[in-house]
Design a protein around this motif. Structure first.
Motif, PDB file in Angstrom:
ATOM      1  N   GLY A 129       0.792  -1.216   0.000  1.00  0.00           N
ATOM      2  CA  GLY A 129       0.000   0.000   0.000  1.00  0.00           C
ATOM      3  C   GLY A 129       0.823   1.264   0.000  1.00  0.00           C
ATOM      4  O   GLY A 129       0.285   2.349  -0.214  1.00  0.00           O
ATOM      5  N   ASP A 130       2.131   1.165   0.257  1.00  0.00           N
ATOM      6  CA  ASP A 130       2.981   2.360   0.231  1.00  0.00           C
ATOM      7  C   ASP A 130       3.753   2.477  -1.076  1.00  0.00           C
ATOM      8  O   ASP A 130       4.751   3.180  -1.166  1.00  0.00           O
ATOM      9  CB  ASP A 130       3.949   2.367   1.415  1.00  0.00           C
ATOM     10  N   ALA A 131       3.237   1.804  -2.116  1.00  0.00           N
ATOM     11  CA  ALA A 131       3.944   1.785  -3.402  1.00  0.00           C
ATOM     12  C   ALA A 131       4.011   3.151  -4.058  1.00  0.00           C
ATOM     13  O   ALA A 131       4.820   3.365  -4.958  1.00  0.00           O
ATOM     14  CB  ALA A 131       3.270   0.787  -4.350  1.00  0.00           C
ATOM     15  N   LEU A 132       3.164   4.082  -3.634  1.00  0.00           N
ATOM     16  CA  LEU A 132       3.169   5.422  -4.237  1.00  0.00           C
ATOM     17  C   LEU A 132       4.182   6.348  -3.579  1.00  0.00           C
ATOM     18  O   LEU A 132       4.412   7.455  -4.075  1.00  0.00           O
ATOM     19  CB  LEU A 132       1.775   6.043  -4.139  1.00  0.00           C
ATOM     20  N   SER A 133       4.764   5.935  -2.494  1.00  0.00           N
ATOM     21  CA  SER A 133       5.692   6.794  -1.764  1.00  0.00           C
ATOM     22  C   SER A 133       6.855   7.228  -2.643  1.00  0.00           C
ATOM     23  O   SER A 133       7.547   6.400  -3.234  1.00  0.00           O
ATOM     24  CB  SER A 133       6.218   6.060  -0.522  1.00  0.00           C
ATOM     25  N   GLY A 134       7.056   8.529  -2.749  1.00  0.00           N
ATOM     26  CA  GLY A 134       8.173   9.071  -3.511  1.00  0.00           C
ATOM     27  C   GLY A 134       7.903   9.289  -4.976  1.00  0.00           C
ATOM     28  O   GLY A 134       8.682   9.961  -5.652  1.00  0.00           O
ATOM     29  N   CYS A 135       6.809   8.754  -5.522  1.00  0.00           N
ATOM     30  CA  CYS A 135       6.579   8.916  -6.959  1.00  0.00           C
ATOM     31  C   CYS A 135       5.884  10.245  -7.237  1.00  0.00           C
ATOM     32  O   CYS A 135       5.261  10.842  -6.358  1.00  0.00           O
ATOM     33  CB  CYS A 135       5.787   7.741  -7.526  1.00  0.00           C
ATOM     34  N   ALA A 136       6.004  10.725  -8.468  1.00  0.00           N
ATOM     35  CA  ALA A 136       5.355  11.970  -8.870  1.00  0.00           C
ATOM     36  C   ALA A 136       3.924  11.688  -9.309  1.00  0.00           C
ATOM     37  O   ALA A 136       3.630  10.632  -9.874  1.00  0.00           O
ATOM     38  CB  ALA A 136       6.121  12.631 -10.003  1.00  0.00           C
ATOM     39  N   ILE A 137       3.048  12.645  -9.028  1.00  0.00           N
ATOM     40  CA  ILE A 137       1.661  12.571  -9.485  1.00  0.00           C
ATOM     41  C   ILE A 137       1.402  13.810 -10.330  1.00  0.00           C
ATOM     42  O   ILE A 137       1.460  14.942  -9.842  1.00  0.00           O
ATOM     43  CB  ILE A 137       0.658  12.562  -8.313  1.00  0.00           C
ATOM     44  N   ALA A 138       1.135  13.619 -11.610  1.00  0.00           N
ATOM     45  CA  ALA A 138       0.874  14.740 -12.511  1.00  0.00           C
ATOM     46  C   ALA A 138      -0.584  15.179 -12.362  1.00  0.00           C
ATOM     47  O   ALA A 138      -1.503  14.386 -12.556  1.00  0.00           O
ATOM     48  CB  ALA A 138       1.167  14.342 -13.950  1.00  0.00           C
ATOM     49  N   LEU A 139      -0.771  16.455 -12.006  1.00  0.00           N
ATOM     50  CA  LEU A 139      -2.098  16.981 -11.706  1.00  0.00           C
ATOM     51  C   LEU A 139      -2.512  18.048 -12.710  1.00  0.00           C
ATOM     52  O   LEU A 139      -1.675  18.818 -13.188  1.00  0.00           O
ATOM     53  CB  LEU A 139      -2.118  17.608 -10.305  1.00  0.00           C
ATOM     54  N   VAL A 140      -3.795  18.098 -12.973  1.00  0.00           N
ATOM     55  CA  VAL A 140      -4.345  19.163 -13.811  1.00  0.00           C
ATOM     56  C   VAL A 140      -5.792  19.370 -13.408  1.00  0.00           C
ATOM     57  O   VAL A 140      -6.467  18.431 -12.959  1.00  0.00           O
ATOM     58  CB  VAL A 140      -4.228  18.806 -15.314  1.00  0.00           C
TER      59      VAL A 140
END
Length: 295
Positions: A129-140
């Motif tokens: 469940g912590d696989a998103l830690s440190g990754c970028a999330i592109a928002l718009v």
């Protein structure tokens, strides 16, 4: 959006939907609805999240304040157009390439439209469940919605990355060079080594530490500082040997090698290990081999 922690819904229960929903729930956000054409996948995801209910796509849009469309890119517009949206609710796709006009029908109904694209490759549905830690999330999206999406990204340890309207296709195309194309390059090496009798398993076992080491070096030293290659060393003889071997044994890989080597030259110059004279010799050698093939 008006609520500090809007109720979340998901339409699509594949790898992306599962990864996001479980991460948000683990971070304390309320995931209330899961919808999917694959009811078994929706049930499997809902079982992992306290308070989540399996429902239809319309029910998800009715129950949740912020609905993530975690469906294939080609289905986003149709799914958004097939539902009735509440004024002030949010409809958010998770595509890297799609622009907000794919959600125009939701906007007509009065919903806010946004994009939330995790810059990572999701693996199995049951990954950490912590696989998103440190990754970028592109928002718009509009500012009120993007502020909420930024909070969601930070809640799971990710890094929000705002993109301008109209820039998602270029962003997504660029990301492929550091994502899917890396896998294509690994496959290229596996194929070349296969000509020498090296098995796929042995090749991958040898290559993965090299790939990890390369990424580690870039993280510590930057792209120029982490570069190591015959180009970076200015080793014209080695490069000539590479070209000869490829022309003789794997001509289908020759142009790819030439192109990537040419792109490496300015990085090597920036590193300071390749002087202008050697750079000129390497460039001329690489370009001459291409001219010879065309001739």
């Amino acid at each position: 959006m008006s609520k500090s922690k809007p109720a979340l819904g998901f339409i699509g229960a594949g790898r992306v939907g599962t990864g996001l929903a479980t991460a948000f729930a683990r971070a304390g956000w309320n995931v209330v609805a899961v919808a999917s054409r694959n009811r078994a996948a929706a049930r499997a995801l809902a079982r992992r999240i306290r308070g989540a209910r399996v429902c239809t796509a319309q029910e998800a849009a009715d129950r949740a304040d912020l609905v993530f469309l975690t469906v294939p890119d080609d289905a986003i517009a149709n799914v958004a157009a097939s539902l009735r949206w509440r004024k002030g609710a949010a409809c958010v796709h998770c595509s890297g390439a799609a622009e907000l006009d794919t959600l125009k029908n939701a906007v007509v109904d009065g919903a806010l439209a946004g994009g939330f694209h995790p810059l990572r490759m999701f693996g199995e549905r049951r990954e950490s469940g912590d696989a998103l830690s440190g990754c970028a999330i592109a928002l718009v999206g509009p500012d009120p919605l993007v502020r909420t999406l930024e909070r969601l990204a930070r809640a799971v340890g990710a890094r929000p990355l705002r993109l301008p309207e109209g820039g998602r296709a270029l962003y997504h195309a660029g990301a492929n060079f550091s994502g899917a194309f890396v896998i294509a390059l690994i496959e290229e090496t596996v194929a070349l080594w296969g000509k020498l009798g090296v098995s796929r398993n042995d090749a991958l076992a040898a290559l993965l530490p090299l790939v990890r080491g390369t990424v580690d070096n870039v993280e510590k030293l930057g792209t120029a500082g982490g570069l190591g290659s015959a180009v970076a060393r200015g080793d014209v003889g080695t490069i000539r040997g590479h070209l000869d071997a490829l022309a003789r044994t794997a001509p289908e890989s020759l142009d790819l090698y030439r192109l990537l080597s040419l792109r490496t030259i300015p990085i090597a110059i920036a590193k300071g290990t390749l002087d202008p004279e050697a750079a000129k010799k390497i460039s001329e050698l690489l370009r001459s081999r291409g001219d010879a093939r065309r001739g």
